[in-house]
Design an enzyme around this catalytic site. Structure first.
Site, PDB file in Angstrom:
ATOM      1  N   ALA A  95     -25.060   3.430  21.804  1.00 20.44           N
ATOM      2  CA  ALA A  95     -25.920   3.925  22.887  1.00 20.44           C
ATOM      3  C   ALA A  95     -26.448   2.739  23.684  1.00 20.44           C
ATOM      4  O   ALA A  95     -26.507   1.616  23.203  1.00 20.44           O
ATOM      5  CB  ALA A  95     -27.068   4.721  22.292  1.00 20.44           C
ATOM      6  N   CYS A 131     -12.308   2.008  35.096  1.00 15.92           N
ATOM      7  CA  CYS A 131     -11.477   3.091  34.539  1.00 15.92           C
ATOM      8  C   CYS A 131     -12.260   4.355  34.175  1.00 15.92           C
ATOM      9  O   CYS A 131     -12.043   5.405  34.781  1.00 15.92           O
ATOM     10  CB  CYS A 131     -10.739   2.567  33.315  1.00 15.92           C
ATOM     11  N   PHE A 140     -17.235   3.580  19.634  1.00 17.47           N
ATOM     12  CA  PHE A 140     -17.638   4.199  20.895  1.00 17.47           C
ATOM     13  C   PHE A 140     -18.850   5.106  20.730  1.00 17.47           C
ATOM     14  O   PHE A 140     -19.014   6.084  21.444  1.00 17.47           O
ATOM     15  CB  PHE A 140     -16.461   4.922  21.570  1.00 17.47           C
ATOM     16  N   LYS A 195     -14.084   6.378  37.090  1.00 18.29           N
ATOM     17  CA  LYS A 195     -13.218   6.979  38.117  1.00 18.29           C
ATOM     18  C   LYS A 195     -12.279   8.017  37.497  1.00 18.29           C
ATOM     19  O   LYS A 195     -11.918   8.996  38.138  1.00 18.29           O
ATOM     20  CB  LYS A 195     -12.446   5.908  38.893  1.00 18.29           C
ATOM     21  N   ARG A 210      -7.464  -2.236  26.840  1.00 20.04           N
ATOM     22  CA  ARG A 210      -8.882  -2.434  27.182  1.00 20.04           C
ATOM     23  C   ARG A 210      -9.040  -3.832  27.744  1.00 20.04           C
ATOM     24  O   ARG A 210      -8.451  -4.779  27.201  1.00 20.04           O
ATOM     25  CB  ARG A 210      -9.756  -2.343  25.916  1.00 20.04           C
ATOM     26  N   GLU A 211      -9.833  -3.983  28.787  1.00 19.13           N
ATOM     27  CA  GLU A 211     -10.107  -5.333  29.281  1.00 19.13           C
ATOM     28  C   GLU A 211     -10.806  -6.104  28.160  1.00 19.13           C
ATOM     29  O   GLU A 211     -11.561  -5.539  27.373  1.00 19.13           O
ATOM     30  CB  GLU A 211     -10.992  -5.268  30.522  1.00 19.13           C
TER      31      GLU A 211
HETATM   32  C1  UGA Z   1     -10.894   1.807  29.065  1.00  9.68           C
HETATM   33  C2  UGA Z   1     -10.222   2.410  27.829  1.00  9.68           C
HETATM   34  O1  UGA Z   1     -10.992   2.054  26.664  1.00  9.68           O
HETATM   35  C3  UGA Z   1      -8.789   1.890  27.675  1.00  9.68           C
HETATM   36  O2  UGA Z   1      -8.157   2.498  26.562  1.00  9.68           O
HETATM   37  C4  UGA Z   1      -8.026   2.223  28.964  1.00  9.68           C
HETATM   38  O3  UGA Z   1      -6.690   1.744  28.912  1.00  9.68           O
HETATM   39  C5  UGA Z   1      -8.728   1.585  30.149  1.00  9.68           C
HETATM   40  O4  UGA Z   1     -10.080   2.080  30.222  1.00  9.68           O
HETATM   41  C6  UGA Z   1      -7.982   1.961  31.400  1.00  9.68           C
HETATM   42  O5  UGA Z   1      -7.977   3.125  31.776  1.00  9.68           O
HETATM   43  O6  UGA Z   1      -7.284   1.103  31.948  1.00  9.68           O
HETATM   44  P1  UGA Z   1     -12.030  -0.564  29.594  1.00  9.68           P
HETATM   45  O7  UGA Z   1     -12.421   0.036  30.915  1.00  9.68           O
HETATM   46  O8  UGA Z   1     -11.442  -1.918  29.549  1.00  9.68           O
HETATM   47  O9  UGA Z   1     -10.980   0.390  28.857  1.00  9.68           O
HETATM   48  O10 UGA Z   1     -13.356  -0.635  28.721  1.00  9.68           O
HETATM   49  P2  UGA Z   1     -13.948   0.100  27.434  1.00  9.68           P
HETATM   50  O11 UGA Z   1     -13.858  -0.805  26.285  1.00  9.68           O
HETATM   51  O12 UGA Z   1     -13.396   1.460  27.296  1.00  9.68           O
HETATM   52  O13 UGA Z   1     -15.488   0.206  27.854  1.00  9.68           O
HETATM   53  C7  UGA Z   1     -15.876   0.997  28.971  1.00  9.68           C
HETATM   54  C8  UGA Z   1     -17.363   1.008  29.121  1.00  9.68           C
HETATM   55  O14 UGA Z   1     -17.969   1.756  28.069  1.00  9.68           O
HETATM   56  C9  UGA Z   1     -18.028  -0.372  29.108  1.00  9.68           C
HETATM   57  O15 UGA Z   1     -18.979  -0.421  30.159  1.00  9.68           O
HETATM   58  C10 UGA Z   1     -18.703  -0.415  27.754  1.00  9.68           C
HETATM   59  O16 UGA Z   1     -19.858  -1.231  27.737  1.00  9.68           O
HETATM   60  C11 UGA Z   1     -19.077   1.040  27.557  1.00  9.68           C
HETATM   61  N1  UGA Z   1     -19.262   1.429  26.136  1.00  9.68           N
HETATM   62  C12 UGA Z   1     -18.236   1.324  25.260  1.00  9.68           C
HETATM   63  C13 UGA Z   1     -20.483   1.926  25.726  1.00  9.68           C
HETATM   64  O17 UGA Z   1     -21.443   2.035  26.521  1.00  9.68           O
HETATM   65  N2  UGA Z   1     -20.635   2.297  24.409  1.00  9.68           N
HETATM   66  C14 UGA Z   1     -19.626   2.212  23.511  1.00  9.68           C
HETATM   67  O18 UGA Z   1     -19.836   2.590  22.337  1.00  9.68           O
HETATM   68  C15 UGA Z   1     -18.405   1.707  23.939  1.00  9.68           C
END
Ligand code: UGA
Length: 459
Positions: free
Chosen positions: A260, A268, A257, A271, A154-155
């Site tokens: 809301a 990621c 996750f 797409k 995750r970033e």
């Molecule tokens: C995501 C996956 O979590 C990683 O496991 C994966 O390796 C990566 O994509 C990838 O394919 O390279 P990332 O894009 O860094 O990682 O971010 P996330 O932490 O997954 O968050 C994604 C989005 O969801 C963010 O905009 C975040 O604000 C949102 N989010 C997350 C929510 O709106 N609610 C939540 O409860 C959690």
């Protein structure tokens, strides 16, 4: 120690290269962008990622980590293992993944593979199912082995996720001898991680490719699910934060996750759900993943919903209203603004006539470069001055720790839309603020209190 190459120095590749060097390997990392290579070689991270600068410096100092422009590095051919870590963004013309960079990287690699080394090409990028097999068909006749080893980092947590992943997946050849050889070499590379008893899953290539898509699709689904519940809470007077806590205690569901708000973005999740849908369509099973279209639609709907909420709580509407948007990046601890819900909300507010200023601790250089028309405030105090509405769009720690009394002394009107449900609502209420969350049940009250009706949420 093994000599390995990493092809592609974006978030994934650069972090992977430095992490592999920190495990003691000799790493040559290449990228087509000379500027990026210059920065990395000088120890300057081209993106914000906590902990990365340290392992980058360590790697460079140790002499085990080097960066070079693609095609200029003769030592690449000495690598036993080549990690493919190039970007696979959404195609500009469809929902499919754009594999141009991957194809170019494989073309380059095909020229330098030395069969006497029996090299292994390890794919880390997220790809449509079948990509690994196509690569194998091309590279095995050149004496190489192909493995798909998806990355789950995750970033914002990239270093820790690379060095201490939840699991390691090897997508191997169906030929047992080839599979055993490749798994053995990868085990050697990951020896330190495997010693931590990190689960390691050996499977075929299509499963490994799908595991990554499935993980991201599941996470996206979880977020859209809770955002649907947020809408239900808005129209019924429920509180989605309490709901998430209550269902999250069920270990089959889990609390993570389930935040809301304005939804998911980044390079990621969006797409990947589109790529999965596109591939399902191509394979004639689009109905099987039809729900992903809904997941996407619900997610984008969150962005319009927060704008409607903002409109609802502004006496007189958004036109001409001074709005400060806190956050531009798609999540905290990153300067990544790709498909950022925060930035999208800011632009939608501008389109609705608001006078928007955007604040962000890390993302503003990227915003200024890509959205020169958007007003930004590098100084938070100046950014908040005279605001008639504040919208929290990215839950940076700095914003969560803001003192509502202090902010109250700067703004013209104490109304905050908490697009991430991340602020301590009682604390903001005590300081005299109108705090409006997403699906917190207070929306109806606040909207009615502000004399607003018919905002499209409660009809
Ligand atoms: C995501 C996956 O979590 C990683 O496991 C994966 O390796 C990566 O994509 C990838 O394919 O390279 P990332 O894009 O860094 O990682 O971010 P996330 O932490 O997954 O968050 C994604 C989005 O969801 C963010 O905009 C975040 O604000 C949102 N989010 C997350 C929510 O709106 N609610 C939540 O409860 C959690």
């Amino acid at each position: 120690m093994m000599t390995i190459s990493v092809i592609g120095c974006g978030y994934l590749g650069a972090v992977h290269a430095a992490a592999m060097a920190s495990l003691g390997h000799r790493v040559i990392a290449v990228d087509t962008d000379p500027h990026r290579i210059r920065e990395l070689s000088a120890g300057r991270p081209p993106f914000h990622e906590p902990g990365f600068e340290e392992i980058l410096h360590q790697g460079l100092r140790s002499g085990r980590l080097r960066f070079a422009v693609s095609g200029t590095e003769p030592e690449l051919e000495q690598a036993k293992v080549h990690f493919l870590a190039v970007g696979t963004p959404q195609s500009p013309v469809s929902g499919a993944a754009d594999l141009t960079a991957l194809e170019a990287a494989v073309d380059d690699l095909a020229r330098v593979l030395r069969p006497e080394l029996r090299p292994i090409v390890v794919g880390k990028s997220t790809v449509p199912v079948g990509t690994a097999q196509q690569l194998a068909d091309r590279l095995e006749p050149l004496g190489a082995e192909v493995v798909w080893n998806p990355e789950f980092l995750r970033e914002g947590h990239a270093v820790a996720d690379t060095l201490h992943p939840d699991r390691i997946v090897y997508g191997l050849s169906d030929d047992p001898e080839r599979a055993a050889y490749a798994a053995g070499v990868l085990d050697e590379i990951h020896a330190e991680l495997l010693a931590e008893a990190i689960p390691r899953i050996l499977t075929n290539r299509p499963t490994a490719e799908l595991v990554k898509m499935a993980a991201n699709a599941f996470l996206a689904t979880k977020i859209s699910f809770i955002n649907t519940m947020a809408t239900m809470c808005d129209v019924t007077g429920g509180d989605v934060s309490v709901l998430a806590e209550a269902i999250g205690y069920d270990p089959r569901i889990g609390r993570r996750f389930l935040n809301a708000g304005i939804g998911f973005g980044g390079g990621c999740l969006p797409k990947d759900i589109r790529s999965l849908q596109t591939q399902a369509e191509e394979l004639g099973v689009s109905q099987a993943v039809g729900f992903l279209r809904e997941v996407d639609r619900i997610n984008l709907g969150c962005r319009s919903r927060v704008v409607r909420l903002a409109e609802a709580v502004c006496p007189g509407g958004l036109a001409g209203t001074k709005v400060t948007v806190l956050g531009a990046t798609f999540k905290p601890n990153s300067d990544d603004i790709r498909d950022s819900p925060a930035l999208d909300v800011a632009r939608r507010l501008v389109r609705a006539g608001a006078l928007v200023r955007v604040c962000d601790p890390c993302g503003l250089p990227n915003v200024m470069r890509t959205h020169p028309d958007l007003a930004v405030a590098t100084d938070l105090e100046k950014g908040l001055a005279e605001a008639e509405l504040v919208v929290l769009a990215t839950e940076w720690r700095q914003y969560l720790e803001l003192d509502p009394q202090w902010v109250g002394g700067l703004v013209a009107r104490k109304i905050i839309v908490d697009g991430r449900n991340a602020l301590d609502r009682d604390r903001w209420h005590r300081a005299g603020w109108v705090h409006v969350g997403m699906g917190r049940g207070d929306f109806m009250e606040e909207a009615i209190g502000a004399g607003v009706i018919g905002v499209g949420v409660r009809q």
